[in-house]
Scaffold this active site. Structure first.
Site, short mmCIF file in Angstrom:
data_model
loop_
_atom_site.label_atom_id
_atom_site.label_comp_id
_atom_site.label_asym_id
_atom_site.label_seq_id
_atom_site.Cartn_x
_atom_site.Cartn_y
_atom_site.Cartn_z
N ASP A 78 1.15 -1.20 0.07
CA ASP A 78 0.27 -0.25 0.05
C ASP A 78 0.71 1.41 0.31
O ASP A 78 1.36 1.87 1.04
CB ASP A 78 -0.65 0.27 0.97
CG ASP A 78 -1.86 -1.13 1.40
OD1 ASP A 78 -1.46 -2.29 0.78
OD2 ASP A 78 -2.59 -1.58 1.64
N HIS A 96 -0.37 4.75 -0.26
CA HIS A 96 -0.60 5.21 0.84
C HIS A 96 -0.42 7.32 0.33
O HIS A 96 0.21 7.98 1.23
CB HIS A 96 -0.94 5.47 1.74
CG HIS A 96 -2.22 4.71 2.47
ND1 HIS A 96 -3.44 4.60 2.44
CD2 HIS A 96 -2.22 3.05 2.80
CE1 HIS A 96 -4.23 3.56 2.89
NE2 HIS A 96 -3.04 2.76 2.90
N ASP A 124 -4.61 0.80 -2.43
CA ASP A 124 -4.82 2.05 -2.08
C ASP A 124 -3.63 2.57 -2.29
O ASP A 124 -2.61 3.11 -1.43
CB ASP A 124 -4.29 1.54 -0.48
CG ASP A 124 -5.49 1.06 0.78
OD1 ASP A 124 -6.58 1.35 0.14
OD2 ASP A 124 -5.68 0.65 2.04
N ASN A 178 -9.56 0.21 -0.78
CA ASN A 178 -10.98 0.15 -0.22
C ASN A 178 -10.72 2.11 0.10
O ASN A 178 -11.82 1.94 -0.16
CB ASN A 178 -10.82 -0.05 1.17
CG ASN A 178 -9.43 0.31 2.27
OD1 ASN A 178 -8.30 -0.62 2.07
ND2 ASN A 178 -9.92 0.99 2.67
N HIS A 179 -9.65 2.30 -0.46
CA HIS A 179 -9.55 3.86 0.52
C HIS A 179 -10.24 4.48 -1.02
O HIS A 179 -9.97 5.55 -1.21
CB HIS A 179 -7.55 3.85 0.39
CG HIS A 179 -8.33 4.34 1.48
ND1 HIS A 179 -8.49 5.19 2.98
CD2 HIS A 179 -7.53 3.99 2.90
CE1 HIS A 179 -8.34 4.77 3.92
NE2 HIS A 179 -7.83 3.69 3.83
N HIS A 233 -3.53 -3.51 2.29
CA HIS A 233 -4.50 -3.78 3.78
C HIS A 233 -4.61 -3.86 4.72
O HIS A 233 -4.68 -2.62 5.31
CB HIS A 233 -6.00 -4.39 3.47
CG HIS A 233 -7.19 -4.57 3.96
ND1 HIS A 233 -7.94 -3.07 3.89
CD2 HIS A 233 -8.03 -4.81 4.41
CE1 HIS A 233 -9.10 -3.02 4.53
NE2 HIS A 233 -9.22 -4.16 5.00
#
Length: 229
Positions: A23, A25, A52, A78-79, A194
């Site tokens: 991820d 981010h 993500d 999910n983001h 995740h």
């Protein structure tokens, strides 16, 4: 969630190496440092992402802009869902504010729409061939521990099966939480993010590689070409 994501199948890389990354981010600078360290060849190598891409970190727009790069292959996290559902249906306003979604809120309405349209093109999963092995890339978890069944559910656009399959794939943590070492059937290996782990974790044939880029500045990159030789 109106979009109907899918599994994107990708043939083997005959010119360079394949990598998968945890991820991100919004950690663009950290990503570039990692790619420099591994001597990533932007003309020949490919980078697969477990999703993500955005939120939490400070450089979400820079990471978002990588989606169109020919060497970058991300799946839906999910983001990304949080951003899409916030714009389309007004869902997750607290999540967006709590988890670093200010980058999106600062955009104009036309820019927000353009971002969401692009995020809606991301597949729920990627299946690729590396050294005659079938590798699955997904954000969180393969529903029912069966890749073939999961693919069939994604293709089933009647009723709610597709919707539930996508949500399980990007949100659930059951296998990790119960330390379930059973293998995912009908696929050789699966890479997921995740759930933050202190170091890459293997359960059965599933590799957990989210090591907390946004909070610990630890971004894991795995050389698929070497590890599955």
């Amino acid at each position: 969630m109106a979009l109907i994501p899918h599994i994107r199948k990708i043939s083997k890389n005959t010119n360079g190496r394949d990598f998968v990354i945890g991820d991100i981010h919004g950690s663009f600078e950290l990503l570039m440092e990692k790619l420099a360290f591994i001597k990533f060849d932007f003309e020949k190598d490919r980078l697969f992402s477990v999703g993500d891409l955005v939120n939490k970190g400070k450089e979400s727009i820079a990471i978002f802009n990588l989606i169109d790069e020919p060497w970058f292959y991300p799946v839906l996290g999910n983001h990304e869902i949080i951003v899409i559902d916030f714009w389309r249906y007004g869902n997750y306003p607290k999540h967006l504010n709590k988890y670093g979604g200010q980058w999106f809120l600062n955009l104009s309405d036309s820019q927000k729409e353009a971002v969401v349209v692009k995020l809606e093109t991301l597949p729920t999963a990627i299946e690729l061939e590396v050294n005659n092995k079938r590798i699955g890339i997904i954000h969180a978890e393969v529903p029912n521990d069966n890749w073939k069944t999961f693919e069939a559910r994604l293709k089933n656009t009647k009723g709610m099966d597709n919707f539930h399959a996508v949500n399980e794939a990007v949100w659930t943590r059951t296998k990790h939480d119960y330390k379930n070492k059973s293998k995912i059937r009908n696929i050789d290996y699966v890479y997921v993010g995740h759930t933050i782990v202190s170091e890459p974790l293997v359960l059965g044939n599933v590799f957990y590689i989210d090591t907390g880029a946004f909070c610990y500045e630890e971004l894991t990159v795995i050389n698929l070409t070497d590890i599955h030789s």
